[in-house]
Scaffold this motif. Structure first.
Motif, mmCIF file in Angstrom:
data_model
loop_
_atom_site.group_PDB
_atom_site.id
_atom_site.type_symbol
_atom_site.label_atom_id
_atom_site.label_comp_id
_atom_site.label_asym_id
_atom_site.label_seq_id
_atom_site.Cartn_x
_atom_site.Cartn_y
_atom_site.Cartn_z
ATOM 1 N N ARG A 38 0.833 -1.211 0.000
ATOM 2 C CA ARG A 38 0.000 0.000 0.000
ATOM 3 C C ARG A 38 0.870 1.264 0.000
ATOM 4 O O ARG A 38 0.594 2.232 -0.718
ATOM 5 C CB ARG A 38 -0.922 -0.011 1.223
ATOM 6 C CG ARG A 38 -2.019 1.058 1.190
ATOM 7 C CD ARG A 38 -2.772 1.077 2.515
ATOM 8 N NE ARG A 38 -3.351 -0.216 2.832
ATOM 9 C CZ ARG A 38 -4.549 -0.612 2.413
ATOM 10 N NH1 ARG A 38 -5.259 0.184 1.623
ATOM 11 N NH2 ARG A 38 -5.027 -1.790 2.755
ATOM 12 N N HIS A 39 1.937 1.241 0.791
ATOM 13 C CA HIS A 39 2.855 2.387 0.856
ATOM 14 C C HIS A 39 3.548 2.608 -0.487
ATOM 15 O O HIS A 39 3.677 3.759 -0.953
ATOM 16 C CB HIS A 39 3.892 2.146 1.950
ATOM 17 C CG HIS A 39 4.942 3.211 2.039
ATOM 18 N ND1 HIS A 39 4.714 4.440 2.625
ATOM 19 C CD2 HIS A 39 6.238 3.240 1.594
ATOM 20 C CE1 HIS A 39 5.813 5.170 2.554
ATOM 21 N NE2 HIS A 39 6.749 4.459 1.934
ATOM 22 N N LEU A 40 3.986 1.543 -1.121
ATOM 23 C CA LEU A 40 4.645 1.670 -2.425
ATOM 24 C C LEU A 40 3.703 2.251 -3.474
ATOM 25 O O LEU A 40 4.109 3.082 -4.298
ATOM 26 C CB LEU A 40 5.160 0.306 -2.882
ATOM 27 C CG LEU A 40 6.324 -0.284 -2.077
ATOM 28 C CD1 LEU A 40 6.570 -1.731 -2.475
ATOM 29 C CD2 LEU A 40 7.591 0.552 -2.271
ATOM 30 N N LEU A 41 2.442 1.845 -3.427
ATOM 31 C CA LEU A 41 1.451 2.397 -4.355
ATOM 32 C C LEU A 41 1.158 3.865 -4.051
ATOM 33 O O LEU A 41 1.101 4.710 -4.952
ATOM 34 C CB LEU A 41 0.153 1.580 -4.281
ATOM 35 C CG LEU A 41 0.185 0.202 -4.936
ATOM 36 C CD1 LEU A 41 -1.015 -0.631 -4.479
ATOM 37 C CD2 LEU A 41 0.176 0.336 -6.459
ATOM 38 N N ASP A 42 1.009 4.190 -2.779
ATOM 39 C CA ASP A 42 0.697 5.564 -2.385
ATOM 40 C C ASP A 42 1.816 6.532 -2.741
ATOM 41 O O ASP A 42 1.562 7.704 -3.053
ATOM 42 C CB ASP A 42 0.425 5.640 -0.875
ATOM 43 C CG ASP A 42 -0.884 4.978 -0.475
ATOM 44 O OD1 ASP A 42 -1.715 4.713 -1.372
ATOM 45 O OD2 ASP A 42 -1.081 4.726 0.725
ATOM 46 N N THR A 43 3.057 6.067 -2.691
ATOM 47 C CA THR A 43 4.206 6.935 -2.977
ATOM 48 C C THR A 43 4.605 6.919 -4.447
ATOM 49 O O THR A 43 5.525 7.640 -4.838
ATOM 50 C CB THR A 43 5.419 6.526 -2.122
ATOM 51 O OG1 THR A 43 5.741 5.153 -2.379
ATOM 52 C CG2 THR A 43 5.127 6.714 -0.638
ATOM 53 N N GLY A 44 3.931 6.089 -5.244
ATOM 54 C CA GLY A 44 4.245 6.034 -6.663
ATOM 55 C C GLY A 44 5.457 5.194 -7.019
ATOM 56 O O GLY A 44 5.901 5.195 -8.169
ATOM 57 N N ALA A 45 5.983 4.452 -6.045
ATOM 58 C CA ALA A 45 7.144 3.600 -6.326
ATOM 59 C C ALA A 45 6.770 2.456 -7.259
ATOM 60 O O ALA A 45 7.602 1.965 -8.034
ATOM 61 C CB ALA A 45 7.729 3.057 -5.027
#
Length: 336
Positions: free
Chosen positions: A39-46
């Motif tokens: 979820r964090h990777l998606l939210d940050t655009g990674a």
């Protein structure tokens, strides 16, 4: 109501076994860390939906990452240990995850080294794949924040001792970090197998098994050694006794690392009855039926077991040792 089965699987139970002994029981612990990391990777655009996430796993993280990819519309590629069993292999296949399983090996270091080398080859061939780096990236700490907040609502962190397998450091390390935000009184006790480099026991061989998931034969970047107050090294026979006693005495069916953590937690509780001791049971006992629970008649009485207190890792020996770590830095062997 939950939006995805990952929420239900990742939500732990708090079970009071004695007045000041508590079990934090997960069905599959790494579900919370994998889901929060993705979820964090998606939210940050990674990463973007549809991308492929790749990592190495001995089984539990593979299932957790496959669930996270299913939830968030990602592709999943796992380089699996020899220990990945038929149940996990089947679920990964149905969930659409690709599994490459290493050839059988009795040498954990060889198995882990081969998996890491394979990951690098996959990334070289597929530069758009994202390596989750469960053993190296502290984004896997994020999922335990809500767990720590729940614990803090139930217990005073300043009078709490957390006991659990070290592994990648993401579970016990994260709980300590979050619980110490207001007060650093929460104590952290790490549990290790013999033969693990993480806290310097690589020179001691356990003839039965190195307990998968709580130790390592290679350095892990996201273990913060300076979070740990005490370390217990628990051999297979002692961990087996703990797992069997946890089921027999408390009807809690949990894995081998849970048995090791339970054994250490019982000891810490006896040392200081003023503190509440909470130990982490990261998974159920199903994959240990043949290797542990069918051997229940061999289990020694846990009341007959006690750790040998040591002042240095050069004194370590089977079946069980304890050392005051005092939030020291990593041993040289564990420096990545």
């Amino acid at each position: 109501m939950d939006d995805h089965v990952a929420d239900a699987i990742g939500r732990p139970d708090l079970i009071r076994l004695h007045e000041n002994l508590v079990c934090l029981r997960f069905e599959s612990m790494k579900v919370v860390s994998a889901d929060a990391a993705v979820r964090h990777l998606l939210d940050t655009g990674a990463v973007r939906p549809g991308d492929t996430l790749v990592d190495s796993s001995s089984g539990i993280y593979a299932y957790a990452l496959a669930l996270a990819c299913h939830r968030h519309g990602m592709r999943c590629h796992i380089v699996g240990s020899t220990t990945v069993d038929e149940s996990v292999r089947t679920q990964l296949a149905v969930l659409g995850a690709r599994l490459e399983q290493m050839e059988p090996s009795t040498d954990l270091k060889l198995d882990q080294d081969r998996r890491v080398r394979r990951i690098h080859r996959i990334l070289g061939e597929n530069p758009r794949y994202h390596w989750m780096r469960q053993y190296h990236d502290d984004i896997h700490y994020l999922g335990y924040r809500a767990v720590a907040e729940r614990i803090a609502r139930e217990f005073d962190p300043a009078a709490l001792t957390i006991v659990g397998g070290v592994g990648s450091g993401a579970s016990t390390g994260a709980l300590a970090r979050y619980l110490r935000r207001g007060d650093d009184g929460a104590a952290l006790v790490g549990v290790q197998p013999f033969g693990s480099v993480t806290f310097g026991s690589e020179h001691v061989t356990d003839p039965d098994i190195i307990i998968a998931g709580i130790g390592s034969s290679i350095p892990f970047d996201n273990v913060d050694h300076e979070l740990y107050d005490v370390v217990h090294w628990v051999g297979f026979t002692a961990a087996l006794a703990g797992s069997v006693d946890l089921l027999r005495r408390h009807a809690t069916f949990a894995g081998l690392s849970s048995g090791a953590a339970y054994l250490a937690a019982r000891w810490e509780r006896l040392r200081d009855t003023r503190r509440t001791v909470l130990f982490v049971a990261p998974d159920t006992g199903h994959r240990y039926v043949d290797s542990v629970f069918t051997r229940h008649a061999e289990a020694v009485d846990v009341a007959e077991l006690a750790p040998t207190d040591v002042s240095g890792t050069d004194e370590l020996d089977l079946p069980w040792c304890r050392m005051a770590w005092n939030r020291m830095h990593a041993p040289q062997s564990a420096a990545a």
